[in-house]
Design an enzyme around this catalytic site. Structure first.
Site, mmCIF file in Angstrom:
data_model
loop_
_atom_site.group_PDB
_atom_site.id
_atom_site.type_symbol
_atom_site.label_atom_id
_atom_site.label_comp_id
_atom_site.label_asym_id
_atom_site.label_seq_id
_atom_site.Cartn_x
_atom_site.Cartn_y
_atom_site.Cartn_z
ATOM 1 N N ASP A 62 50.153 -30.687 -31.975
ATOM 2 C CA ASP A 62 48.585 -30.700 -31.691
ATOM 3 C C ASP A 62 48.255 -29.210 -31.785
ATOM 4 O OD1 ASP A 62 50.105 -30.213 -29.491
ATOM 5 O OD2 ASP A 62 49.227 -32.124 -28.373
ATOM 6 N N ASN A 130 48.984 -38.138 -16.412
ATOM 7 C CA ASN A 130 48.310 -39.579 -16.797
ATOM 8 C C ASN A 130 48.965 -40.162 -17.854
ATOM 9 O OD1 ASN A 130 47.481 -38.207 -18.938
ATOM 10 N ND2 ASN A 130 45.284 -38.157 -18.724
ATOM 11 N N HIS A 132 49.581 -39.412 -20.754
ATOM 12 C CA HIS A 132 49.231 -39.009 -22.170
ATOM 13 C C HIS A 132 50.577 -38.419 -23.058
ATOM 14 C CE1 HIS A 132 47.927 -34.696 -21.015
ATOM 15 N NE2 HIS A 132 49.145 -34.525 -21.264
ATOM 16 N N GLU A 137 45.002 -39.227 -24.808
ATOM 17 C CA GLU A 137 44.790 -39.449 -23.387
ATOM 18 C C GLU A 137 44.390 -41.209 -23.237
ATOM 19 O OE1 GLU A 137 44.736 -37.474 -21.388
ATOM 20 O OE2 GLU A 137 44.191 -35.550 -22.345
HETATM 21 C C1 F6R Z 1 52.382 -30.622 -25.841
HETATM 22 C C2 F6R Z 1 51.526 -32.024 -25.553
HETATM 23 C C3 F6R Z 1 51.182 -32.189 -24.221
HETATM 24 C C4 F6R Z 1 52.364 -32.033 -23.092
HETATM 25 C C5 F6R Z 1 51.812 -32.608 -21.971
HETATM 26 C C6 F6R Z 1 52.979 -31.999 -20.919
HETATM 27 O O1 F6R Z 1 52.416 -30.449 -27.603
HETATM 28 O O2 F6R Z 1 51.116 -32.239 -26.501
HETATM 29 O O3 F6R Z 1 51.246 -33.846 -24.358
HETATM 30 O O4 F6R Z 1 53.579 -32.457 -23.660
HETATM 31 O O5 F6R Z 1 50.589 -32.236 -21.343
HETATM 32 O O6 F6R Z 1 52.674 -30.806 -20.852
HETATM 33 P P1 F6R Z 1 53.806 -29.795 -19.797
HETATM 34 O O7 F6R Z 1 54.984 -29.871 -20.502
HETATM 35 O O8 F6R Z 1 53.048 -28.483 -19.791
HETATM 36 O O9 F6R Z 1 53.908 -30.457 -18.516
#
Ligand code: F6R
Length: 241
Positions: A62, A130, A132, A137
């Site tokens: 992303d 959550n 995701h 989401e």
């Molecule tokens: C990252 C992404 C997100 C993260 C998730 C966890 O490319 O797409 O889904 O993997 O939000 O974030 P962290 O690792 O910062 O806890």
């Protein structure tokens, strides 16, 4: 799912690196990569290794809409800093956040074509509190492919720690869909810390539901979950061996 519980993120990063290294030695050529705090220890192991990446292609999950690649908060910048500056790949794709400002659909279609042309051998994932995966989401359809997604207030709040103030956090991202992620031959999901424990429990033990996007991974045939003891703390004991 194979579940590996390690003491902490340092050991978890080393374990994840071994899986990627083995996969690459066995012929994996296209890697789906992730940003965020979680994969940092994996990338630290990667850059200090002697792994040759000249024949590898990477496809990131992303990118924020509106951020230039040289913006320190962009995922382009993150990947350069943590991995590609020291380990350049043959080709590295990250969604184009600027093209997406002008024409999000064209940017998304372009990215879907890249994934089609370069089927992903190993996909790396983190998980949100959550449930995701990427910016898919709760409520995202399991059929989704790359598209523009609006970020929820919770995600904007969580990610504001990387920005000077919350108003600077972009409101949307170009993000691989759940169907893209499920098309990878192998998935490696990492999670560390107590604040991920509930999402990990729901992903592994809960029903497969679009309300917990990561729960779809129960249906994937080759998933390795690497977590630390804190992220494993709500799991049934049978998963913690
Ligand atoms: C990252 C992404 C997100 C993260 C998730 C966890 O490319 O797409 O889904 O993997 O939000 O974030 P962290 O690792 O910062 O806890």
């Amino acid at each position: 799912m194979k579940i590996i519980v390690k003491e902490n993120d340092i050991e978890g990063g080393a374990a994840a690196f071994k899986i990627f290294e083995k996969g690459i030695k066995n012929g994996a050529k296209v890697l789906g990569l992730a940003t965020g705090s979680t994969p940092v220890t994996l990338y630290q192991n990667w850059v200090k290794s002697d792994l040759n990446c000249d024949n590898l292609t990477s496809i990131n999950l992303d990118e924020y809409v509106g951020l230039k690649p040289d913006n320190p908060q962009s995922y382009h910048y993150f990947m350069q800093k943590h991995l590609f500056d020291k380990k350049p790949f043959k080709k590295s794709y990250v969604p184009d956040g600027l093209e997406a400002t002008k024409d999000p659909q064209a940017a998304a279609d372009h990215y879907n074509q890249i994934i089609k042309d370069n089927p992903i051998d190993i996909q790396l994932l983190g998980i949100g509190r959550n449930g995701h995966i990427a910016f898919n989401e709760p409520g995202s359809s399991f059929d989704t492919v790359t598209r523009e997604v609006k970020l929820t207030d919770n995600t904007i709040k969580a990610n504001s720690r990387f920005f000077d103030n919350i108003d600077e956090v972009p409101k949307s991202a170009i993000c691989m869909g759940i169907a893209n992620i499920m098309s990878a031959k192998k998935v490696v999901l990492m999670a560390f810390g107590k604040n991920k424990a509930h999402a990990i429990k729901e992903m592994i033990e809960g029903p497969v539901t679009e309300q917990v996007p990561a729960s779809i991974l129960q249906k994937h045939l080759d998933v390795v979950v690497i977590i630390d003891k804190a992220a494993a703390s709500e799991l049934d004991d049978k998963y913690k061996k």
